[in-house]
Design a protein around this motif. Structure first.
Motif, short mmCIF file in Angstrom:
data_model
loop_
_atom_site.label_atom_id
_atom_site.label_comp_id
_atom_site.label_asym_id
_atom_site.label_seq_id
_atom_site.Cartn_x
_atom_site.Cartn_y
_atom_site.Cartn_z
N SER A 6 38.70 -44.38 -116.88
CA SER A 6 39.15 -45.44 -116.00
C SER A 6 39.42 -46.73 -116.77
O SER A 6 40.42 -47.41 -116.54
CB SER A 6 38.13 -45.69 -114.88
N ARG A 7 38.55 -47.07 -117.72
CA ARG A 7 38.77 -48.30 -118.52
C ARG A 7 39.98 -48.13 -119.43
O ARG A 7 40.75 -49.06 -119.64
CB ARG A 7 37.52 -48.63 -119.37
N ALA A 8 40.14 -46.95 -120.00
CA ALA A 8 41.31 -46.70 -120.85
C ALA A 8 42.58 -46.81 -120.02
O ALA A 8 43.59 -47.36 -120.48
CB ALA A 8 41.21 -45.33 -121.51
N THR A 9 42.54 -46.29 -118.79
CA THR A 9 43.69 -46.38 -117.90
C THR A 9 43.99 -47.84 -117.56
O THR A 9 45.16 -48.26 -117.59
CB THR A 9 43.45 -45.57 -116.61
N ALA A 10 42.97 -48.62 -117.29
CA ALA A 10 43.16 -50.04 -116.99
C ALA A 10 43.78 -50.76 -118.19
O ALA A 10 44.69 -51.59 -118.02
CB ALA A 10 41.83 -50.69 -116.63
N ALA A 11 43.33 -50.43 -119.39
CA ALA A 11 43.90 -51.05 -120.59
C ALA A 11 45.36 -50.64 -120.76
O ALA A 11 46.20 -51.45 -121.15
CB ALA A 11 43.09 -50.65 -121.82
N THR A 23 54.45 -60.03 -114.66
CA THR A 23 53.22 -60.62 -114.15
C THR A 23 52.54 -59.58 -113.27
O THR A 23 53.14 -58.56 -112.89
CB THR A 23 53.51 -61.87 -113.29
N VAL A 24 51.32 -59.86 -112.92
CA VAL A 24 50.58 -58.98 -112.01
C VAL A 24 51.32 -58.90 -110.67
O VAL A 24 51.47 -57.83 -110.09
CB VAL A 24 49.14 -59.51 -111.83
N GLY A 40 48.46 -57.54 -105.99
CA GLY A 40 48.26 -58.25 -107.24
C GLY A 40 46.79 -58.49 -107.51
O GLY A 40 46.33 -58.39 -108.65
N HIS A 41 46.04 -58.76 -106.46
CA HIS A 41 44.59 -58.96 -106.62
C HIS A 41 43.93 -57.68 -107.14
O HIS A 41 43.10 -57.74 -108.04
CB HIS A 41 43.97 -59.38 -105.29
N SER A 42 44.32 -56.53 -106.59
CA SER A 42 43.76 -55.26 -107.05
C SER A 42 44.10 -55.00 -108.52
O SER A 42 43.25 -54.54 -109.29
CB SER A 42 44.28 -54.10 -106.21
N ILE A 43 45.32 -55.32 -108.90
CA ILE A 43 45.74 -55.12 -110.29
C ILE A 43 44.91 -56.01 -111.22
O ILE A 43 44.42 -55.56 -112.26
CB ILE A 43 47.25 -55.39 -110.46
N ALA A 44 44.74 -57.25 -110.83
CA ALA A 44 43.93 -58.18 -111.64
C ALA A 44 42.50 -57.67 -111.76
O ALA A 44 41.90 -57.74 -112.85
CB ALA A 44 43.96 -59.58 -111.04
N GLN A 45 41.94 -57.14 -110.68
CA GLN A 45 40.58 -56.59 -110.71
C GLN A 45 40.51 -55.39 -111.66
O GLN A 45 39.58 -55.26 -112.45
CB GLN A 45 40.14 -56.17 -109.31
N ILE A 46 41.50 -54.51 -111.57
CA ILE A 46 41.54 -53.32 -112.42
C ILE A 46 41.58 -53.73 -113.89
O ILE A 46 40.87 -53.17 -114.73
CB ILE A 46 42.74 -52.43 -112.06
N GLU A 47 42.42 -54.70 -114.20
CA GLU A 47 42.62 -55.10 -115.59
C GLU A 47 41.44 -55.86 -116.18
O GLU A 47 41.25 -55.84 -117.39
CB GLU A 47 43.88 -55.94 -115.73
N PRO A 50 35.23 -54.47 -115.55
CA PRO A 50 34.83 -53.15 -116.05
C PRO A 50 34.33 -52.18 -114.99
O PRO A 50 34.48 -50.99 -115.12
CB PRO A 50 33.70 -53.48 -117.04
N ARG A 51 33.76 -52.68 -113.92
CA ARG A 51 33.24 -51.79 -112.88
C ARG A 51 34.30 -51.36 -111.87
O ARG A 51 34.06 -50.49 -111.05
CB ARG A 51 32.08 -52.45 -112.15
N HIS A 52 35.44 -52.00 -111.90
CA HIS A 52 36.51 -51.66 -110.95
C HIS A 52 37.24 -50.43 -111.47
O HIS A 52 37.83 -50.46 -112.54
CB HIS A 52 37.47 -52.83 -110.78
#
Length: 99
Positions: A6-11, A23-24, A40-47, A50-52
């Motif tokens: 999940s973190r690799a996917t976010a990166a 932009t987000v 956009g808020h969800s994208i920012a949280q994902i990026e 770490p727990r998202h």
């Protein structure tokens, strides 16, 4: 090697977005235009959080928005910096994979 997919996917999401100069909010608009619903808020949280976690539904929409196969989006070895293999005892700052 400890791989947090999940973190690799976010990166990878952050990397693909930045490579395109988006932009987000622009990414959220692209997904909306395709019929998806990722804010956009969800994208920012994902990026940034770490727990998202990235859901499979979200991953599909991100892959469609970027025009890449989902396997490339979720594959930690697609990290340009470490190729999924950071040195032992270190964590890649780009993809989050621990060595």
């Amino acid at each position: 090697m400890n791989i947090d997919i999940s973190r690799a996917t976010a990166a990878n999401i952050r990397r693909f977005r930045r490579q395109r100069g988006w932009t987000v909010q622009h990414l959220a608009s692209v997904i909306l235009g395709l019929g998806g619903c990722v804010t956009g808020h969800s994208i920012a949280q994902i990026e940034t959080k770490p727990r998202h976690r990235v859901t499979i539904d979200q991953a599909v929409w991100f892959a469609r928005a970027f025009g890449v196969p989902i396997t490339l989006l979720v594959d930690p070895t697609s990290c340009e910096r470490c190729k999924g293999m950071p040195p032992a005892g270190f964590t890649c700052n780009d993809c989050g994979v621990a060595g």
